[in-house]
Design a protein around this motif. Structure first.
Motif, short mmCIF file in Angstrom:
data_model
loop_
_atom_site.label_atom_id
_atom_site.label_comp_id
_atom_site.label_asym_id
_atom_site.label_seq_id
_atom_site.Cartn_x
_atom_site.Cartn_y
_atom_site.Cartn_z
N TRP A 136 10.95 6.83 10.94
CA TRP A 136 10.83 5.48 10.38
C TRP A 136 9.40 5.37 9.83
CZ3 TRP A 136 14.40 1.75 9.57
CH2 TRP A 136 15.59 1.80 10.28
N ARG A 137 9.29 5.04 8.57
CA ARG A 137 7.97 4.80 7.97
C ARG A 137 7.77 3.29 7.86
NH1 ARG A 137 6.44 5.04 2.48
NH2 ARG A 137 8.42 6.04 1.93
N ILE A 138 6.79 2.79 8.60
CA ILE A 138 6.60 1.35 8.71
C ILE A 138 5.34 0.91 7.98
CG2 ILE A 138 6.29 -0.58 10.32
CD1 ILE A 138 7.93 1.00 12.35
N GLU A 139 5.49 -0.11 7.14
CA GLU A 139 4.38 -0.63 6.33
C GLU A 139 4.29 -2.14 6.53
OE1 GLU A 139 5.97 0.24 2.54
OE2 GLU A 139 5.68 2.43 2.67
N GLY A 140 3.11 -2.69 6.24
CA GLY A 140 2.93 -4.13 6.29
C GLY A 140 2.03 -4.54 7.44
N ASN A 141 1.96 -5.84 7.67
CA ASN A 141 1.12 -6.35 8.75
C ASN A 141 1.70 -7.65 9.29
OD1 ASN A 141 -0.12 -8.64 7.11
ND2 ASN A 141 -0.65 -6.86 5.86
N LEU B 85 6.95 -6.97 7.68
CA LEU B 85 7.02 -5.52 7.83
C LEU B 85 8.20 -4.92 7.05
CD1 LEU B 85 6.36 -5.18 11.68
CD2 LEU B 85 4.70 -4.88 9.81
N THR B 86 7.98 -3.71 6.55
CA THR B 86 9.02 -2.90 5.92
C THR B 86 9.12 -1.60 6.70
OG1 THR B 86 8.64 -3.80 3.70
CG2 THR B 86 9.69 -1.63 3.84
N ALA B 87 10.32 -1.26 7.12
CA ALA B 87 10.55 0.01 7.82
C ALA B 87 11.56 0.81 7.01
CB ALA B 87 11.07 -0.24 9.23
N GLU C 191 14.04 7.52 6.89
CA GLU C 191 14.05 8.67 5.99
C GLU C 191 14.72 9.88 6.64
OE1 GLU C 191 9.98 7.73 3.46
OE2 GLU C 191 9.89 9.12 5.15
N CYS D 153 8.85 -9.70 3.58
CA CYS D 153 9.32 -8.42 3.01
C CYS D 153 10.82 -8.40 2.76
CB CYS D 153 8.93 -7.26 3.93
SG CYS D 153 7.15 -6.98 4.03
N ARG E 295 12.53 -7.57 -0.61
CA ARG E 295 12.71 -6.21 -1.14
C ARG E 295 14.13 -5.69 -0.95
NH1 ARG E 295 8.46 -1.89 0.62
NH2 ARG E 295 9.47 -0.87 -1.18
#
Length: 386
Positions: A341-346, A350-352, A355, A370, A373
């Motif tokens: 799981w690639r997790i972005e944001g704060n 958050l976006t997970a 992959e 988020c 998206r």
């Protein structure tokens, strides 16, 4: 003339199929048999009714009589089918024998009860899986004459949506689950924890990473004992511990079933000639997706098949929009465990990205701002059943 069609079940699957069929064939003889009241309502509204202050009668668009008249069908309510004889194409209803030409099983799924409920708690430990259940739950809360203390056992989709709805409706809610964070099947744990934080900040009680050791009562209070120690005191307990496809009738009839549901091909046909399955009870080529969009896609495809144009169903990459306004959540669960799981944001936004080993996007989860998206990411994700 087409053979008479019988549909078992009046939920979103059964009535949705009947509506789709009537758009293609207005004259075919159809009998719809249901074990409940047969009202036409949208099941997703069950977990928004308390926020909106909606009594049960406001959730039903039409009663069974109006359904029968508007869709040119015989509707038999409060009727349970005891057995299916696929050789003679006959339904057993008590002593009655009812012939069918083609049969659709749209019997849905039933709530799982993982522990015994004491008889003294009848009417205070409940599930809400249909409009009749909602009527009983709404009446139990109304009988208190004040905001209710509700313990919800289970932090999956149903548990979280009802927790948000009841809290917004002015009730005191405690969410109890063995997992460390809400929505364990839809969100990786970091995003689940963010949802839990949003719940706590809004005044909800959370007892996570704990199971239920037992249920008891003390006067008018229900006592939920936790297996890690301590207890939760409530007026009512709502069980949201998962759903199990209602396959018993099909299994007794000799149809191919599994824990995931009645096995069908892409045209929703079961292992018995002339018998189809649709909705939460159906496992289509190994996929049972208990969400609105797959159900609607199945109803549309099956209606074409029943109208004489064999049609295979396709499930797209359809995200699940979770009804938790306290923190917006969208999830497209990966079809198998991702490599990472690639997790972005704060903060809560958050976006997970789920992959595969080769870096392909196979699912995602979004919280907060988020969620916008969802369309972009869904276009890049693979179809659930292409």
């Amino acid at each position: 003339m087409s053979a008479p069609l019988t549909i078992l079940g009046s939920g979103m699957a059964g009535l949705g199929l009947l509506r789709q069929l009537r758009a293609l064939d207005k004259e075919r003889s159809v009998t719809l048999i249901t074990a409940d009241s047969g009202d036409d309502y949208s099941k997703p509204l069950l977990s928004t009714g308390f926020t909106k202050g909606l009594p049960p009668e406001r959730l039903a668009a039409r009663d069974a009589l109006a359904v029968a008249e508007s869709l040119n069908a015989v509707v038999r309510t409060q009727t349970r089918v005891d057995a299916i004889d696929t050789d003679s194409r006959t339904l057993h209803i008590g002593e009655e024998r009812l012939a069918y030409g083609e049969l659709v099983l749209a019997t849905g799924a039933s709530p799982m009860t993982p522990f015994e409920i004491p008889k003294s708690l009848a009417g205070r430990v409940m599930t809400v899986n249909d409009l009749d259940d909602y009527r009983a739950f709404h009446a139990a809360i109304g009988a208190l004459g004040r905001p209710a203390r509700v313990a919800i056992i289970g932090a999956g989709l149903v548990g979280c949506e009802f927790a948000n709805d009841l809290l917004a409706g002015g009730h005191r809610v405690t969410l109890i689950a063995p997992e460390a964070a809400p929505l364990p099947r839809l969100l990786p744990e970091p995003l689940g924890r963010v949802l839990g934080e949003a719940f706590r900040e809004s005044g909800m009680g959370l007892s996570l990473s704990t199971g239920v050791a037992g249920l008891g009562d003390q006067g008018s209070d229900v006592i939920v004992d936790l297996d890690r120690g301590g207890s939760v005191v409530a007026d009512l307990v709502l069980l949201a511990t998962g759903l199990r496809p209602r396959t018993a009738l099909a299994e007794r009839a000799g149809l191919e079933v599994s824990p995931a549901g009645i096995q069908t091909d892409r045209q929703m046909a079961t292992s018995a000639p002339g018998v189809f399955a649709l909705g939460d009870v159906a496992c289509v080529e190994g996929v049972n997706a208990m969400y609105v969009q797959p159900l609607q896609a199945g109803a549309k495809a099956l209606a074409k098949t029943l109208a004489g144009t064999p049609t295979s169903v396709r499930y797209g990459p359809w995200p699940v929009l979770v009804k938790t306004p306290l923190l917006p959540v969208v999830s497209l669960p990966p079809p198998y465990p991702p490599a990472r799981w690639r997790i972005e944001g704060n903060a809560w936004d958050l976006t997970a990205l789920a992959e595969a080993e080769d870096g392909r996007l196979i699912g995602f989860a979004l919280t907060g701002s988020c969620v916008r998206r969802k369309v972009e990411l869904a276009r890049a994700a693979p179809a659930l059943l292409g």
